[in-house]
Design an enzyme around this catalytic site. Structure first.
Site, PDB file in Angstrom:
ATOM      1  N   GLN A 151       0.818  -1.209   0.000  1.00 10.85           N
ATOM      2  CA  GLN A 151       0.000   0.000   0.000  1.00 10.85           C
ATOM      3  C   GLN A 151       0.857   1.268   0.000  1.00 10.85           C
ATOM      4  O   GLN A 151       0.513   2.261  -0.638  1.00 10.85           O
ATOM      5  CB  GLN A 151      -0.927   0.011   1.221  1.00 10.85           C
ATOM      6  CG  GLN A 151      -1.897   1.163   1.258  1.00 10.85           C
ATOM      7  CD  GLN A 151      -2.830   1.161   0.052  1.00 10.85           C
ATOM      8  OE1 GLN A 151      -3.194   0.106  -0.469  1.00 10.85           O
ATOM      9  NE2 GLN A 151      -3.219   2.348  -0.402  1.00 10.85           N
ATOM     10  N   GLU A 152       1.978   1.217   0.714  1.00  9.15           N
ATOM     11  CA  GLU A 152       2.812   2.409   0.845  1.00  9.15           C
ATOM     12  C   GLU A 152       3.623   2.710  -0.415  1.00  9.15           C
ATOM     13  O   GLU A 152       3.711   3.866  -0.836  1.00  9.15           O
ATOM     14  CB  GLU A 152       3.778   2.245   2.031  1.00  9.15           C
ATOM     15  CG  GLU A 152       3.114   2.222   3.405  1.00  9.15           C
ATOM     16  CD  GLU A 152       2.658   3.609   3.850  1.00  9.15           C
ATOM     17  OE1 GLU A 152       2.934   4.594   3.145  1.00  9.15           O
ATOM     18  OE2 GLU A 152       2.019   3.692   4.916  1.00  9.15           O
ATOM     19  N   SER A 153       4.245   1.698  -0.995  1.00 10.48           N
ATOM     20  CA  SER A 153       5.185   1.961  -2.089  1.00 10.48           C
ATOM     21  C   SER A 153       5.075   1.014  -3.269  1.00 10.48           C
ATOM     22  O   SER A 153       5.790   1.184  -4.261  1.00 10.48           O
ATOM     23  CB  SER A 153       6.619   1.873  -1.550  1.00 10.48           C
ATOM     24  OG  SER A 153       6.925   0.527  -1.177  1.00 10.48           O
TER      25      SER A 153
END
Length: 236
Positions: free
Chosen positions: A126-128
């Site tokens: 989700q972050e990167s």
């Protein structure tokens, strides 16, 4: 059932809809066919959850805990699994290929800090999207999108070094899970919005999170749901 240990089904429906929105954002192609399948999947899922309501019309804490994955085991909540059935194969293959190059680092950090490896992978997704050189508009960096202050607090000297980033990010996530007594939903909200913001709202449990979800940024509301969905896929 005591109302203090229950959750309004409308709040549950909102979380499920956020989860469904996350699924739709990952799809491309024939939207008409996808929407038909999504509607069927969501209806089945909602029926499953609402079938667990009591005479008071409220969903029990155990049901909600299962939805948000309070435990740190690899068990996949069956109610959320229903929503993923149409997309799991493609998503799982794609994410597995992206994650495989960092699997050793993730497993080591997960074991070191006692965090489910599927959850760590879900946060990274989700972050990167497993881009170790990712930089957000706010300045968060690397696989787990660490802010400079957070990273330095966990000994990071190079946020783009996958080993340092995953170790620090997992350590931070572990601290949040412990801080909120194993409630992963709350820990994820704090990871995204910051523990200070979560604490100021008095959110300590997943039931608190459901009751005050609307007070958190829209990004955080969607973030929690999407990470839980990613975790389910990685746990398969």
């Amino acid at each position: 059932m005591n109302s203090t240990n229950s959750i309004d089904p409308r709040v549950m429906k909102e979380l499920l809809q956020l989860q469904l929105m996350g699924k739709l954002s990952l799809l491309s192609g024939d939207t008409a066919t996808s929407n038909t399948d999504d509607s069927s999947d969501f209806s089945a899922l909602l029926d499953t959850v609402m079938g667990q309501t009591s005479a008071t019309g409220l969903v029990g804490q155990d049901t909600f805990n299962a939805m948000l994955g309070k435990t740190t085991t690899n068990n996949v909540p069956s109610s959320l699994a229903a929503l993923n059935k149409a997309y799991t194969p493609l998503q799982t293959v794609s994410k597995a290929l992206s994650a495989s190059q960092y699997d050793g680092l993730i497993q080591a950090a997960s074991h070191k800090y006692g965090v489910d490896s599927s959850l760590v992978k879900a946060v990274i997704q989700q972050e990167s999207e497993f881009n170790h050189q990712a930089v957000s508009p706010a300045g968060a960096k690397g696989l787990m999108q660490l802010m400079d202050g957070t990273g330095s607090g966990f000994g990071v000297t190079n946020p783009f070094d996958p080993k340092q980033n995953v170790d620090a990010g997992t350590h931070f996530l572990s601290n949040l899970i412990q801080k909120y007594n194993g409630y992963e939903g709350v820990a994820l909200a704090a990871y995204n919005a910051g523990p200070g913001r979560v604490d100021r709202l008095g959110i300590k449990t997943d039931q608190d999170l459901a009751n005050k979800l609307h007070l958190l940024p829209t990004e955080t509301q969607a973030y929690v749901s999407k990470v839980i969905g990613h975790k389910m896929n990685f746990a398969l």
